[in-house]
Design a protein around this motif. Structure first.
Motif, PDB file in Angstrom:
ATOM      1  N   SER A 244       0.826  -1.203   0.000  1.00  0.00           N
ATOM      2  CA  SER A 244       0.000   0.000   0.000  1.00  0.00           C
ATOM      3  C   SER A 244       0.862   1.257   0.000  1.00  0.00           C
ATOM      4  O   SER A 244       0.408   2.320  -0.415  1.00  0.00           O
ATOM      5  CB  SER A 244      -0.947   0.019   1.210  1.00  0.00           C
ATOM      6  OG  SER A 244      -1.848  -1.053   1.145  1.00  0.00           O
ATOM      7  N   MET A 245       2.097   1.130   0.470  1.00  0.00           N
ATOM      8  CA  MET A 245       2.998   2.275   0.561  1.00  0.00           C
ATOM      9  C   MET A 245       4.172   2.189  -0.400  1.00  0.00           C
ATOM     10  O   MET A 245       4.646   3.208  -0.894  1.00  0.00           O
ATOM     11  CB  MET A 245       3.505   2.424   1.996  1.00  0.00           C
ATOM     12  CG  MET A 245       2.432   2.829   2.986  1.00  0.00           C
ATOM     13  SD  MET A 245       3.156   3.357   4.555  1.00  0.00           S
ATOM     14  CE  MET A 245       1.713   4.013   5.383  1.00  0.00           C
ATOM     15  N   MET A 246       4.656   0.989  -0.657  1.00  0.00           N
ATOM     16  CA  MET A 246       5.811   0.808  -1.532  1.00  0.00           C
ATOM     17  C   MET A 246       5.360   0.453  -2.951  1.00  0.00           C
ATOM     18  O   MET A 246       4.241  -0.014  -3.165  1.00  0.00           O
ATOM     19  CB  MET A 246       6.709  -0.295  -0.977  1.00  0.00           C
ATOM     20  CG  MET A 246       7.206  -0.050   0.440  1.00  0.00           C
ATOM     21  SD  MET A 246       8.118  -1.455   1.112  1.00  0.00           S
ATOM     22  CE  MET A 246       9.634  -1.373   0.153  1.00  0.00           C
ATOM     23  N   PHE A 247       6.241   0.685  -3.893  1.00  0.00           N
ATOM     24  CA  PHE A 247       6.004   0.369  -5.304  1.00  0.00           C
ATOM     25  C   PHE A 247       4.773   1.085  -5.859  1.00  0.00           C
ATOM     26  O   PHE A 247       4.082   0.569  -6.742  1.00  0.00           O
ATOM     27  CB  PHE A 247       5.893  -1.146  -5.514  1.00  0.00           C
ATOM     28  CG  PHE A 247       7.130  -1.899  -5.085  1.00  0.00           C
ATOM     29  CD1 PHE A 247       8.258  -1.915  -5.885  1.00  0.00           C
ATOM     30  CD2 PHE A 247       7.168  -2.548  -3.860  1.00  0.00           C
ATOM     31  CE1 PHE A 247       9.414  -2.583  -5.472  1.00  0.00           C
ATOM     32  CE2 PHE A 247       8.322  -3.220  -3.443  1.00  0.00           C
ATOM     33  CZ  PHE A 247       9.449  -3.237  -4.254  1.00  0.00           C
ATOM     34  N   ASN A 248       4.503   2.272  -5.325  1.00  0.00           N
ATOM     35  CA  ASN A 248       3.358   3.037  -5.799  1.00  0.00           C
ATOM     36  C   ASN A 248       3.553   3.582  -7.220  1.00  0.00           C
ATOM     37  O   ASN A 248       2.649   4.209  -7.781  1.00  0.00           O
ATOM     38  CB  ASN A 248       3.059   4.198  -4.844  1.00  0.00           C
ATOM     39  CG  ASN A 248       2.165   3.783  -3.688  1.00  0.00           C
ATOM     40  OD1 ASN A 248       1.366   4.574  -3.215  1.00  0.00           O
ATOM     41  ND2 ASN A 248       2.287   2.547  -3.224  1.00  0.00           N
TER      42      ASN A 248
ATOM     43  N   PRO B 298      11.432  11.334  11.749  1.00  0.00           N
ATOM     44  CA  PRO B 298      10.022  11.702  11.872  1.00  0.00           C
ATOM     45  C   PRO B 298       9.210  11.596  10.580  1.00  0.00           C
ATOM     46  O   PRO B 298       7.994  11.773  10.594  1.00  0.00           O
ATOM     47  CB  PRO B 298      10.100  13.170  12.296  1.00  0.00           C
ATOM     48  CG  PRO B 298      11.320  13.678  11.603  1.00  0.00           C
ATOM     49  CD  PRO B 298      12.295  12.536  11.607  1.00  0.00           C
ATOM     50  N   GLY B 299       9.829  11.290   9.434  1.00  0.00           N
ATOM     51  CA  GLY B 299       9.132  11.425   8.162  1.00  0.00           C
ATOM     52  C   GLY B 299       8.363  10.225   7.681  1.00  0.00           C
ATOM     53  O   GLY B 299       7.698  10.287   6.655  1.00  0.00           O
TER      54      GLY B 299
ATOM     55  N   LYS C 104      11.093   7.844   0.057  1.00  0.00           N
ATOM     56  CA  LYS C 104      11.343   9.263  -0.208  1.00  0.00           C
ATOM     57  C   LYS C 104      11.362   9.554  -1.698  1.00  0.00           C
ATOM     58  O   LYS C 104      11.044  10.667  -2.127  1.00  0.00           O
ATOM     59  CB  LYS C 104      12.675   9.701   0.414  1.00  0.00           C
ATOM     60  CG  LYS C 104      12.659   9.770   1.924  1.00  0.00           C
ATOM     61  CD  LYS C 104      13.837  10.531   2.473  1.00  0.00           C
ATOM     62  CE  LYS C 104      13.667  12.037   2.274  1.00  0.00           C
ATOM     63  NZ  LYS C 104      14.711  12.810   3.009  1.00  0.00           N
ATOM     64  N   GLY C 105      11.742   8.556  -2.476  1.00  0.00           N
ATOM     65  CA  GLY C 105      11.767   8.695  -3.926  1.00  0.00           C
ATOM     66  C   GLY C 105      11.222   7.435  -4.561  1.00  0.00           C
ATOM     67  O   GLY C 105      10.240   6.861  -4.093  1.00  0.00           O
TER      68      GLY C 105
END
Length: 262
Positions: free
Chosen positions: A9-13, A209-210, A244-245
């Motif tokens: 859900s967060m990676m490989f977007n 914190p990111g 982050k990228g």
């Protein structure tokens, strides 16, 4: 050594959801987790898992209207019937996907709601979930979430979660120990992991914190992962972070663990 599962859900977007399975496998992952599978037929997701040789190790029960800001229903007395229907739907997916863990989100505490009433509802709903999950050889897990990311979330600390799990039975309900949320709310993550180890059924990581990949923030992850390994934790660690990228470019932090496994 730690075993890492990609959170799709967060990676490989960079890719559509169903294409992320093959991408995760190509990147070296052997397991995946995700928030919700319900927009896709279980059979299609199962085919992607099989085709990629991946295990699905965790997903969430239906949370209510996510797009409207709802974050679970387990503590809400007026949503008990909907909650129970959601658990049954989730278990249909878990069975089809061979998934052994189901995250049951507590929900947002309504303004003016009596905490004792919400806690009693939460405990009763978790008891129901545990009974239903046991029939499918699935373990429900609960996760304390910090108030910065989800203001008003009912379950905030590991101590609260441990108390609930102890009352219901750690063999029936487990702790989803997210080091990102723990670091923000409580800190002292390795000591808390050690103390909570008998309750922990799944872990997740992101730097603070990111909420990006390990190595982008304030946590010394080599120390943390070595500590977790020395404790004897052998479960999966979900990479629930926002790259982050581009996802592949941010996977350098995993290299030492891949080399060890090779």
């Amino acid at each position: 050594m730690p075993k890492f599962a990609a959170n799709l859900s967060m990676m490989f977007n960079e890719l559509p959801f169903l294409d992320r399975f093959a991408a995760a496998r190509a990147a070296g992952f052997e397991a995946v987790e995700f928030l919700f599978p319900y927009e896709h037929p279980a059979e299609e997701i199962a085919a992607r898992l099989k085709g990629s040789g991946l295990q699905n190790v965790l997903f969430n029960a239906p949370p209510g209207d996510w797009n409207a800001g709802e974050r679970g229903m387990a503590c809400l007395p007026e949503r008990r019937a909907e909650f129970r229907d959601g658990i049954k739907r989730a278990l249909d997916y878990a069975t089809a996907l061979g998934c052994p863990r189901l995250h049951v989100m507590a929900g947002l505490a309504p303004a003016g709601g009596a905490r004792d009433t919400l806690l009693a509802t939460y405990a009763a709903n978790l008891d129901f979930a545990a009974e239903e999950c046991a029939k499918a050889s699935v373990k429900p897990v609960i996760e304390p979430i910090n108030h910065r990311d989800i203001p008003g979330f009912f379950l905030n600390t590991t101590a609260e979660a441990a108390s609930i799990i102890e009352a219901l039975g750690p063999e029936r309900v487990g702790l989803q120990f997210d080091l990102y949320h723990c670091q923000i709310t409580e800190g002292d993550v390795t000591r808390r992991a050690q103390e909570l180890l008998p309750f922990i059924a799944h872990m997740q990581v992101a730097d603070t914190p990111g909420r990006n990949e390990p190595g982008t923030g304030e946590v010394r992850w080599d120390f943390v992962f070595d500590a977790i390994d020395s404790m004897g934790y052998r479960g999966w660690i979900g990479c629930e972070y926002r790259p982050k990228g581009e996802t592949l470019a941010g996977l350098g932090w995993m290299q030492k663990y891949r080399e060890h496994d090779a």
